[in-house]
Design a protein around this motif. Structure first.
Motif, PDB file in Angstrom:
ATOM      1  N   LYS A 145       0.819  -1.213   0.000  1.00  0.00           N
ATOM      2  CA  LYS A 145       0.000   0.000   0.000  1.00  0.00           C
ATOM      3  C   LYS A 145       0.853   1.263   0.000  1.00  0.00           C
ATOM      4  O   LYS A 145       0.487   2.279  -0.584  1.00  0.00           O
ATOM      5  CB  LYS A 145      -0.930   0.000   1.213  1.00  0.00           C
ATOM      6  CG  LYS A 145      -2.078  -0.992   1.115  1.00  0.00           C
ATOM      7  CD  LYS A 145      -2.733  -1.225   2.459  1.00  0.00           C
ATOM      8  CE  LYS A 145      -3.386   0.010   3.014  1.00  0.00           C
ATOM      9  NZ  LYS A 145      -4.109  -0.260   4.286  1.00  0.00           N
ATOM     10  N   ALA A 146       2.033   1.174   0.635  1.00  0.00           N
ATOM     11  CA  ALA A 146       2.925   2.335   0.704  1.00  0.00           C
ATOM     12  C   ALA A 146       3.769   2.485  -0.566  1.00  0.00           C
ATOM     13  O   ALA A 146       4.493   3.475  -0.710  1.00  0.00           O
ATOM     14  CB  ALA A 146       3.839   2.219   1.907  1.00  0.00           C
TER      15      ALA A 146
ATOM     16  N   ASP B 166      -9.356   6.107   0.581  1.00  0.00           N
ATOM     17  CA  ASP B 166      -9.873   7.244  -0.179  1.00  0.00           C
ATOM     18  C   ASP B 166      -8.911   8.426  -0.009  1.00  0.00           C
ATOM     19  O   ASP B 166      -8.644   8.860   1.114  1.00  0.00           O
ATOM     20  CB  ASP B 166     -11.260   7.618   0.349  1.00  0.00           C
ATOM     21  CG  ASP B 166     -11.931   8.722  -0.460  1.00  0.00           C
ATOM     22  OD1 ASP B 166     -11.218   9.416  -1.228  1.00  0.00           O
ATOM     23  OD2 ASP B 166     -13.150   8.896  -0.306  1.00  0.00           O
ATOM     24  N   PRO B 167      -8.372   8.956  -1.094  1.00  0.00           N
ATOM     25  CA  PRO B 167      -7.435  10.088  -0.976  1.00  0.00           C
ATOM     26  C   PRO B 167      -8.044  11.303  -0.284  1.00  0.00           C
ATOM     27  O   PRO B 167      -7.318  12.140   0.266  1.00  0.00           O
ATOM     28  CB  PRO B 167      -7.078  10.403  -2.436  1.00  0.00           C
ATOM     29  CG  PRO B 167      -7.385   9.155  -3.193  1.00  0.00           C
ATOM     30  CD  PRO B 167      -8.548   8.525  -2.494  1.00  0.00           C
ATOM     31  N   ASP B 168      -9.379  11.391  -0.306  1.00  0.00           N
ATOM     32  CA  ASP B 168     -10.051  12.539   0.303  1.00  0.00           C
ATOM     33  C   ASP B 168     -10.419  12.309   1.776  1.00  0.00           C
ATOM     34  O   ASP B 168     -11.037  13.189   2.402  1.00  0.00           O
ATOM     35  CB  ASP B 168     -11.325  12.877  -0.484  1.00  0.00           C
ATOM     36  CG  ASP B 168     -11.002  13.329  -1.906  1.00  0.00           C
ATOM     37  OD1 ASP B 168      -9.953  13.971  -2.090  1.00  0.00           O
ATOM     38  OD2 ASP B 168     -11.790  13.034  -2.822  1.00  0.00           O
ATOM     39  N   LEU B 169     -10.057  11.147   2.331  1.00  0.00           N
ATOM     40  CA  LEU B 169     -10.351  10.884   3.742  1.00  0.00           C
ATOM     41  C   LEU B 169      -9.627  11.907   4.611  1.00  0.00           C
ATOM     42  O   LEU B 169      -8.423  12.111   4.491  1.00  0.00           O
ATOM     43  CB  LEU B 169      -9.896   9.464   4.118  1.00  0.00           C
ATOM     44  CG  LEU B 169     -10.194   9.012   5.554  1.00  0.00           C
ATOM     45  CD1 LEU B 169     -11.694   8.835   5.763  1.00  0.00           C
ATOM     46  CD2 LEU B 169      -9.451   7.718   5.868  1.00  0.00           C
TER      47      LEU B 169
ATOM     48  N   PRO C  95      -4.262   4.267   6.485  1.00  0.00           N
ATOM     49  CA  PRO C  95      -4.573   4.846   5.168  1.00  0.00           C
ATOM     50  C   PRO C  95      -3.335   4.857   4.273  1.00  0.00           C
ATOM     51  O   PRO C  95      -2.226   5.182   4.713  1.00  0.00           O
ATOM     52  CB  PRO C  95      -5.005   6.276   5.518  1.00  0.00           C
ATOM     53  CG  PRO C  95      -5.461   6.210   6.948  1.00  0.00           C
ATOM     54  CD  PRO C  95      -4.581   5.190   7.593  1.00  0.00           C
ATOM     55  N   ALA C  96      -3.541   4.500   3.018  1.00  0.00           N
ATOM     56  CA  ALA C  96      -2.420   4.404   2.076  1.00  0.00           C
ATOM     57  C   ALA C  96      -1.652   5.719   1.967  1.00  0.00           C
ATOM     58  O   ALA C  96      -0.421   5.729   1.865  1.00  0.00           O
ATOM     59  CB  ALA C  96      -2.932   3.965   0.708  1.00  0.00           C
ATOM     60  N   LYS C  97      -2.376   6.838   2.027  1.00  0.00           N
ATOM     61  CA  LYS C  97      -1.683   8.116   1.849  1.00  0.00           C
ATOM     62  C   LYS C  97      -0.763   8.426   3.031  1.00  0.00           C
ATOM     63  O   LYS C  97       0.262   9.100   2.871  1.00  0.00           O
ATOM     64  CB  LYS C  97      -2.680   9.242   1.618  1.00  0.00           C
ATOM     65  CG  LYS C  97      -3.601   9.590   2.778  1.00  0.00           C
ATOM     66  CD  LYS C  97      -4.539  10.730   2.362  1.00  0.00           C
ATOM     67  CE  LYS C  97      -5.448  11.174   3.495  1.00  0.00           C
ATOM     68  NZ  LYS C  97      -6.363  12.259   3.062  1.00  0.00           N
ATOM     69  N   LEU C  98      -1.109   7.909   4.246  1.00  0.00           N
ATOM     70  CA  LEU C  98      -0.227   8.113   5.392  1.00  0.00           C
ATOM     71  C   LEU C  98       0.944   7.133   5.360  1.00  0.00           C
ATOM     72  O   LEU C  98       2.069   7.494   5.744  1.00  0.00           O
ATOM     73  CB  LEU C  98      -1.007   7.960   6.694  1.00  0.00           C
ATOM     74  CG  LEU C  98      -2.087   9.010   6.961  1.00  0.00           C
ATOM     75  CD1 LEU C  98      -2.678   8.824   8.358  1.00  0.00           C
ATOM     76  CD2 LEU C  98      -1.541  10.430   6.817  1.00  0.00           C
ATOM     77  N   LEU C  99       0.695   5.918   4.891  1.00  0.00           N
ATOM     78  CA  LEU C  99       1.798   4.969   4.736  1.00  0.00           C
ATOM     79  C   LEU C  99       2.838   5.506   3.773  1.00  0.00           C
ATOM     80  O   LEU C  99       4.050   5.370   3.994  1.00  0.00           O
ATOM     81  CB  LEU C  99       1.260   3.620   4.236  1.00  0.00           C
ATOM     82  CG  LEU C  99       0.447   2.797   5.245  1.00  0.00           C
ATOM     83  CD1 LEU C  99      -0.258   1.655   4.530  1.00  0.00           C
ATOM     84  CD2 LEU C  99       1.344   2.250   6.359  1.00  0.00           C
TER      85      LEU C  99
END
Length: 580
Positions: free
Chosen positions: A173-174, A424-427, A457-461
């Motif tokens: 995911k990262a 979700d990128p908008d989370l 969340p993928a965006k934080l990973l």
């Protein structure tokens, strides 16, 4: 000749009347000669073998070695199957059928001509299920686990079953590894018979059985494919015959003192949070008072000295080669950290007699108490307005900097909502947020699935975040890790305060002081709960009938062990005699 009325099985085979004739005659169609009914103990081998339970798929061979031991000691072995609730394949979770399996075990023991029983356990829930069922009958019983699988291998290094799945899936995911790298680890993770080779729930419950005194020493850690596993099975078959002759029942072993030893042991090994629920359920069947706060009283302050994944570095092979659980208990006992050295075990010796001379071969795997993996590995029991009946956190798997934390809630109403929105990128989420998931407790996700260790969340990973505070009424796999608050009680589906949490609410976690607080006043909580009906979904599921309805209507909350309310207590092995 019919046997003398000495053992329980004499109620079936010990008379010269019509009933004795028929019971013996029916058994003789298997080629059993007269002399097997001459008064020797009848030993049941309670087998959870199933090809759908990979951890237990080698149990046919294990049972044969138990039989050899029983016959050698002068008993007669009879093998019987019970429901095999393997965690790896069973949906929604093996926890859903733990109580069902325990009922199967209880009634199989009570209704059959058995004087003692060997419990063949392995995968996570088979150990508590079989102990719960046997405890309800209170006859002589001994546990033989199937043992852990060999170390996993991938890219020239050892990998831990279960734990590597969580690690590599987060790396995918990262964007750190490809899906092909991820899939390449699949075969190498599980390369032999046996249970997870990490200190997951299966290994934890095997250690709990040994520390409770219901198995022979070293039962917890011998690898599944090591010949010494079969020697232990043989010796357990020997021992159960003597236990019957000594009338050494489970009630003499599963005492309050034994459970306190197990709680302390769980802290020392960095054991699974699932042990909290299972030990409570086993104690409940035995009539032993065990409360959630006992984990604080007995476990807190105990260093984690076993350096195993998911908390540490090594795997169950190294644990066994280092000395296994007897070495851990010896190390605790020598430092006066073993609460009840005098506790009786199934071999007729005290726990301390069994371990006081145990060899210890590796101080890296089983550390000294003044060089622990975690200074305080005792399970954190949390309370507050978010968890009036308690919640738990495993400190050896958590990030120290998050053990005291305050952040805004990002709320998922259920597991499906989590899966749909977490990437979700908008989370609206950042590293300080607290992920909250509802309706995953025993009633809400019938069975309380192991989904509490929510993936980040993928965006934080991608930003390098590796841990966040996560809160739910779910469980998590013993192979998982992270700062994860679990077993929130009452659960959302039972109308607990968790159901009232909204996005943006401030939540305070203080694992050191045992506090879990939602910064919302009591009146507002009441207003939110009265504005909706969080129990509606579970009632709707229950209306479909079948075992689901039985489960939802009768399951207790996590702090009470998630047993059925009508199963708590020891009912004994007496059964009305049937006259043909």
């Amino acid at each position: 000749m019919p046997q003398k009325a000495r053992f329980r099985s004499a109620e079936w085979f010990g008379s010269a009347d019509k009933n004795g004739f028929m019971y013996r005659s029916w058994m003789k169609n298997q080629g059993i000669p007269d002399h097997e009914f001459d008064g020797r103990p009848i030993i049941g081998i309670c087998n959870t073998f199933s090809e759908l339970t990979p951890c237990n798929a080698h149990f046919r061979k294990l049972a044969e070695h138990v039989k050899k031991g029983v016959l050698e000691a002068g008993g007669y072995p009879v093998e019987f199957p019970v429901f095999s609730n393997g965690e790896s394949n069973l949906r929604p979770t093996a926890m859903f059928t733990r109580n069902l399996a325990s009922m199967d075990v209880e009634e199989a023991i009570r209704g059959n001509p058995l004087d003692g029983v060997v419990l063949l356990t392995g995968c996570d829930k088979t150990t508590p299920a079989l102990l719960m069922g046997a405890a309800s009958c209170d006859i002589p019983a001994i546990v033989v686990t199937g043992g852990p699988m060999l170390n996993g291998k991938h890219k020239g290094r050892d990998i831990g079953s279960g734990t590597v799945v969580w690690q590599l899936s987060e790396e995918v995911k990262a964007g750190k590894i490809s899906i092909h790298d991820f899939m390449a680890a699949e075969a190498g993770m599980s390369r032999s018979a046996g249970t997870c080779n990490t200190m997951g729930t299966a290994s934890t419950m095997a250690c709990m059985a040994e520390s409770l005194g219901v198995s022979l020493p070293h039962n917890a850690a011998i690898p599944a494919v090591d010949s010494r596993r079969y020697v232990l099975a043989h010796l357990s078959g020997n021992r159960i015959v003597d236990m019957v002759k000594e009338d050494l029942r489970l009630s003499r072993v599963l005492t309050r003192e034994a459970f306190e030893n197990a709680i302390r042991t769980n802290a020392a090994i960095g054991g699974s949070t699932n042990a909290v629920i299972h030990l409570k359920a086993i104690a409940g069947r035995m009539g032993v008072e065990l409360e959630l706060d006992d984990w604080n009283r007995v476990g807190r302050g105990t260093p984690t000295i076993v350096d195993l994944q998911p908390s540490g570095r090594f795997l169950m092979e190294e644990f066994y080669y280092a000395g296994g659980l007897p070495a851990v208990l010896r190390r605790l006992g020598e430092a006066d950290r073993l609460p009840h050295k005098e506790a009786l075990t199934v071999n007729g010796q005290t726990l301390w007699d069994n371990v006081k001379d145990a060899p210890l071969y590796n101080d890296q795997v089983i550390r000294e108490l003044d060089n622990p993996l975690v200074d305080d590995g005792g399970m954190c029991v949390l309370r507050g307005n978010l968890a009036p009946k308690g919640a738990v956190l495993k400190p050896s798997a958590a990030s120290p900097e998050l053990m005291r934390h305050r952040g805004r809630a990002v709320v998922f109403e259920n597991f499906d909502d989590y899966k749909a929105r977490i990437n979700d990128p908008d989370l609206e989420v950042d590293a300080d947020s607290v992920l909250v998931m509802k309706h995953c407790g025993p009633k809400g996700y019938h069975g309380m699935a192991e989904v509490g260790n929510m993936g980040l969340p993928a965006k934080l990973l991608a930003q390098g975040v590796t841990d966040m505070v996560r809160i739910s009424d779910a469980r998590m796999s013993g192979t998982a890790y992270g700062t994860v608050v679990l077993h929130v009680a009452p659960e959302a589906a039972a109308g607990g305060p968790l159901a009232a949490v909204e996005n943006g609410d401030w939540i305070e976690l203080d694992a050191y002081d045992g506090r879990l607080h939602l910064d919302v006043d009591e009146a507002e909580l009441e207003r939110r709960l009265s504005a909706s009906d969080p129990t509606e979904a579970s009632r709707r599921i229950a209306s479909s009938g079948g075992y689901r309805q039985l489960y939802i209507e009768h399951v207790l909350q996590a702090d009470e062990g998630c047993d059925f309310d009508f199963l708590v207590g020891c009912r004994g092995a007496d059964v009305p005699r049937h006259s043909h």
